[in-house]
Motif scaffolding. Structure first.
Motif, PDB file in Angstrom:
ATOM      1  N   ARG A 233       0.828  -1.207   0.000  1.00  0.00           N
ATOM      2  CA  ARG A 233       0.000   0.000   0.000  1.00  0.00           C
ATOM      3  C   ARG A 233       0.867   1.263   0.000  1.00  0.00           C
ATOM      4  O   ARG A 233       0.582   2.226  -0.711  1.00  0.00           O
ATOM      5  N   GLU A 236       2.367   1.628  -3.533  1.00  0.00           N
ATOM      6  CA  GLU A 236       1.370   2.110  -4.496  1.00  0.00           C
ATOM      7  C   GLU A 236       1.120   3.609  -4.341  1.00  0.00           C
ATOM      8  O   GLU A 236       1.014   4.340  -5.328  1.00  0.00           O
ATOM      9  N   GLU A 241       1.118   3.780  -8.981  1.00  0.00           N
ATOM     10  CA  GLU A 241       0.874   2.754  -9.996  1.00  0.00           C
ATOM     11  C   GLU A 241       0.310   1.512  -9.333  1.00  0.00           C
ATOM     12  O   GLU A 241       0.559   1.239  -8.154  1.00  0.00           O
ATOM     13  N   LYS A 242      -0.437   0.738 -10.106  1.00  0.00           N
ATOM     14  CA  LYS A 242      -0.999  -0.510  -9.617  1.00  0.00           C
ATOM     15  C   LYS A 242       0.075  -1.581  -9.624  1.00  0.00           C
ATOM     16  O   LYS A 242       0.769  -1.780 -10.630  1.00  0.00           O
ATOM     17  N   LEU A 243       0.238  -2.274  -8.510  1.00  0.00           N
ATOM     18  CA  LEU A 243       1.275  -3.298  -8.401  1.00  0.00           C
ATOM     19  C   LEU A 243       0.792  -4.620  -8.991  1.00  0.00           C
ATOM     20  O   LEU A 243      -0.406  -4.882  -9.067  1.00  0.00           O
TER      21      LEU A 243
END
Length: 312
Positions: A233, A236, A241-243
């Motif tokens: 968290r 991110e 960006e989306k992991l």
């Protein structure tokens, strides 16, 4: 309505209809929601029998399943100064320690023991996440140094089970100093030529990951364990960006070369026996816990005599 119908009758009914049901008879899997009978769950080492999710387990329960016959001896750990910073947030630090002691029955977040697994002598240490999140303070640093010192004295490998949320904030910079202290302890093992095996369990994070948890000769993890320095968290929010799916989980780290194995808890004992005997240059363990054969024994004259008689 009178006193008998308003009070006596309901009271009698409640007494005879009451059922004593222990509150800890069932546990709910945090992953799949299945209700699990506590005895069945304990026999399966706190692994869900439905989905295989690995729940937390105390160091003592882990060691009972790990060592031969559940027999082990505790190693003494020097006690550090209590509350060196006189720290207080919502509660005083000593009050938090007393609550953790009351809830877990342990005096601190790490237990150090010695014993045998598969007839192989080892020294082992394990963190207890239920004790203030397994946080690394001065006691944990002392425990790892005591474990490494004992392993060097006995010439045994050290197996460490990590589970921590990081350094203990109530000890400030003193907790962060345990990172170089434990690194020196690990170096003692390497100089003595003794194996250091780390089993990373859920979760292993923060300064623990940045020190002794990732300095082993062999790194094994339990399935789906979170292993990281900063959590997903935080990352991110930082990089916006989306992991990737499963980021910082054991299987992801295995695929990217940070781990050597991912092993279920039920097979961990056999895995550790094989690895420790291999690294200590010992023959494979004997199935069924039978005495090891004497490889140096040679044929005696009594054994040779019948063959000589047959020739005559």
């Amino acid at each position: 309505m009178n006193w008998i119908s308003n009070y006596v009758r309901p009271r009698i009914n409640s007494i005879f209809s009451r059922r004593e049901v222990p509150e800890n008879l069932w546990s709910k899997c945090t992953e799949c929601g299945t209700m699990l009978f506590h005895r069945e769950l304990a026999e399966n080492l706190n692994v869900c029998t439905s989905c295989g999710h690995h729940m937390g387990i105390t160091p003592r329960d882990r060691f009972l399943a790990l060592f031969d016959g559940g027999v082990f001896v505790e190693v003494d750990v020097p006690a550090p100064t209590a509350d060196p910073l006189n720290f207080r947030d919502q509660k005083k630090y000593p009050d938090r320690m007393k609550a953790a002691l009351r809830n877990t029955g342990e005096k601190e977040a790490m237990l150090v023991v010695e014993g045998e697994i598969g007839r192989t002598p080892i020294v082992a240490a394990a963190q207890d996440f239920s004790f203030m999140g397994g946080s690394m303070g001065m006691y944990v640093g002392n425990a790892i140094i005591a474990a490494a010192t004992r392993a060097v004295e006995l010439g045994r490998p050290l197996v460490l089970f990590s589970a921590a949320g990081g350094a203990r904030m109530q000890e400030g910079i003193l907790s962060l100093m345990q990172m170089p202290r434990t690194t020196v302890a690990v170096e003692m093992l390497k100089e003595a030529g003794l194996p250091y095996i780390v089993v990373l369990t859920h979760p292993t994070t923060g300064g623990v990951t940045a020190s002794y948890a990732m300095l082993g000769d062999v790194h094994i993890a339990e399935p789906n364990a979170l292993i990281c320095f900063a959590g997903p968290r935080v990352i991110e929010q930082t990089i916006r960006e989306k992991l990737p799916e499963g980021f910082q989980r054991a299987e992801y780290l295995l695929d990217h070369g940070m781990l050597d194995r991912v092993t279920p808890r039920g097979k961990m004992r056999e895995e550790l026996i094989t690895i420790t005997r291999m690294l200590m240059d010992l023959p494979p363990a004997i199935a069924g816990d039978l005495p090891a054969p004497d490889h140096e024994a040679e044929d005696t004259p009594d054994e040779v005599a019948p063959a000589e008689d047959a020739k005559e």
